[in-house]
Design an enzyme around this catalytic site. Sequence first.
Site, PDB file in Angstrom:
ATOM      1  CD1 TRP A   1      -2.258 -47.792  16.937  1.00  0.00           C
ATOM      2  CD2 TRP A   1      -4.214 -48.119  15.910  1.00  0.00           C
ATOM      3  NE1 TRP A   1      -3.237 -47.790  17.909  1.00  0.00           N
ATOM      4  CE2 TRP A   1      -4.450 -47.991  17.307  1.00  0.00           C
ATOM      5  CE3 TRP A   1      -5.300 -48.340  15.064  1.00  0.00           C
ATOM      6  CZ2 TRP A   1      -5.722 -48.070  17.869  1.00  0.00           C
ATOM      7  CZ3 TRP A   1      -6.568 -48.415  15.613  1.00  0.00           C
ATOM      8  CH2 TRP A   1      -6.764 -48.282  16.994  1.00  0.00           C
TER       9      TRP A   1
ATOM     10  CD1 TRP B   1      -6.909 -45.033  20.048  1.00  0.00           C
ATOM     11  CD2 TRP B   1      -7.218 -42.978  20.842  1.00  0.00           C
ATOM     12  NE1 TRP B   1      -6.326 -44.976  21.295  1.00  0.00           N
ATOM     13  CE2 TRP B   1      -6.506 -43.724  21.809  1.00  0.00           C
ATOM     14  CE3 TRP B   1      -7.542 -41.648  21.129  1.00  0.00           C
ATOM     15  CZ2 TRP B   1      -6.101 -43.196  23.032  1.00  0.00           C
ATOM     16  CZ3 TRP B   1      -7.142 -41.110  22.349  1.00  0.00           C
ATOM     17  CH2 TRP B   1      -6.427 -41.881  23.283  1.00  0.00           C
TER      18      TRP B   1
ATOM     19  CD  GLU C   1     -26.184 -36.307  23.604  1.00  0.00           C
ATOM     20  OE1 GLU C   1     -25.039 -35.985  23.211  1.00  0.00           O
ATOM     21  OE2 GLU C   1     -26.580 -37.491  23.650  1.00  0.00           O
TER      22      GLU C   1
ATOM     23  CD1 TRP D   1     -24.320 -38.949  26.646  1.00  0.00           C
ATOM     24  CD2 TRP D   1     -22.385 -39.981  27.060  1.00  0.00           C
ATOM     25  NE1 TRP D   1     -24.487 -40.287  26.354  1.00  0.00           N
ATOM     26  CE2 TRP D   1     -23.312 -40.937  26.599  1.00  0.00           C
ATOM     27  CE3 TRP D   1     -21.097 -40.391  27.385  1.00  0.00           C
ATOM     28  CZ2 TRP D   1     -22.984 -42.290  26.451  1.00  0.00           C
ATOM     29  CZ3 TRP D   1     -20.767 -41.742  27.241  1.00  0.00           C
ATOM     30  CH2 TRP D   1     -21.710 -42.672  26.780  1.00  0.00           C
TER      31      TRP D   1
ATOM     32  CG  ASN E   1     -23.408 -34.476  18.360  1.00  0.00           C
ATOM     33  OD1 ASN E   1     -22.473 -33.724  18.097  1.00  0.00           O
ATOM     34  ND2 ASN E   1     -24.292 -34.226  19.299  1.00  0.00           N
TER      35      ASN E   1
ATOM     36  CD1 TRP F   1     -11.831 -38.109  18.664  1.00  0.00           C
ATOM     37  CD2 TRP F   1     -11.296 -39.815  17.317  1.00  0.00           C
ATOM     38  NE1 TRP F   1     -11.918 -37.657  17.370  1.00  0.00           N
ATOM     39  CE2 TRP F   1     -11.589 -38.684  16.523  1.00  0.00           C
ATOM     40  CE3 TRP F   1     -10.945 -40.994  16.684  1.00  0.00           C
ATOM     41  CZ2 TRP F   1     -11.535 -38.713  15.133  1.00  0.00           C
ATOM     42  CZ3 TRP F   1     -10.890 -41.030  15.295  1.00  0.00           C
ATOM     43  CH2 TRP F   1     -11.186 -39.907  14.539  1.00  0.00           C
TER      44      TRP F   1
END
Length: 448
Positions: free
Chosen positions: A302, A355, A271, A274, A337, A378
């Site tokens: 969209w 998004w 993590e 990341w 998460n 996202w």
Amino acid sequence: MQALTLFWFRRDLRLQDNAGLYHALKSKFPVLPLFIFDTDILDELDDPQDARVSFLHNCVQDLQAQLQELGSSMLVRYGKPREIWAQILEEFAIAEVYTNHDYEHKAIQRDEQVKALLTERHIPFYTFKDQVIFEKLEVTKADGGPYTVFTPYSRTWKTKLLSHMEKLEGAGEEAISFYLKPYPCEKYYANFHQIPPLPLPALSAMGFHTSNIDIPPNTVSRGLIKTYDKTRDFPYLLGTSRLGIHFRFGTISIREKARRALELNETFLNELIWRDFYAQILANFPHVAKGSFRPEYDRIEWRNDEKEFEKWCQGKTGYPIVDAGMRELNQTGFMHNRVRMITASFLTKHLLIDWRWGEAYFAKKLLDFDLASNNGGWQWAAGCGTDAAPYFRVFSPAAQQEKFDPEYKYVRKWVPEYGTAAYPKPIVDHKMARERCLEVYKIALKPL
């Protein structure tokens, strides 16, 4: 007038193990700390009880108290950084300026403006890596280019971390990676500029008020980290660290947490990797801040239904795990998460809402908002980012519910009316939404 070194606090609100502060304290001049409540940032916030501002103010008060115990104080100003710096240079004899790197576009522009102002006066401006373990192009592919897929990046990251082991001073035979060694600032605390207490702007004077949202502690038990890989996916458990806000504002050291993770749990370490991964993506591909990492995804048409977006924001979609997540976010500034992935997938794929709308909403609400990580998450959910879930992977909220909250403990905590007539019907049918999503993405991604 006494010549001073000025250390500028930003995303590093601690005296311990602080790279830039360490180097400042070892300079030739007494160190005067500075913090600026930046109106370029604060003026964009629309909630006078924004918990992050309240937290930031408390952190600055705590730092001020620690410095006063050392016979020093911190210069705290409110305004536009360039204007504040122009004032400071008239008030003090600043010989050198130290700070830590920031990687966001607006922060880089800010630093360039300040550096130009200092350069005019022949004042050196030194910056250091502090909020990540590896930055920019420190972890690269064999050809020297940046990674865009996490798994090979993480392998190289770990190899580099462990390639340079050293004994830690005062720790016997213990070896530690060179990249995780702490900066022993405390050895040089005597070098802080000795001055009477300086005033601190009141929160109310900046147009904000104390928030009633609780801030998670900046410590986490060894037991939680040890079991992190087994508990982190279940939102009804207290199985995650909730340290995000502390990483965001630097009230904890990333090096110290990485040492703990390396010792206790590789999943927790991943993590932290990341965070580095998304930070280097933002640094090397700055276009992601406003558009898709994969530009062809910007062709998606969209739907952007404002009424449906509002129902998503309020947690009234009729999908219980989605609604629970949004209500947790709205009430606490935190979202689990796993549920972040579910809610983001629902907005982009079930509702076909851009998004960037969801990214902006999270940016407004999350205590731990970090541009690089929020943007990366996202874009992953929407399928348009690095290492993204393929566009044809559409999370089933029902399947996610069954797998990660089968007894509805999480849902019932945040959606008490679930199971009653007061709970809304689903705003969209899952099967229809999935088919619609696949068709819209397929059309957009058809080769031109």
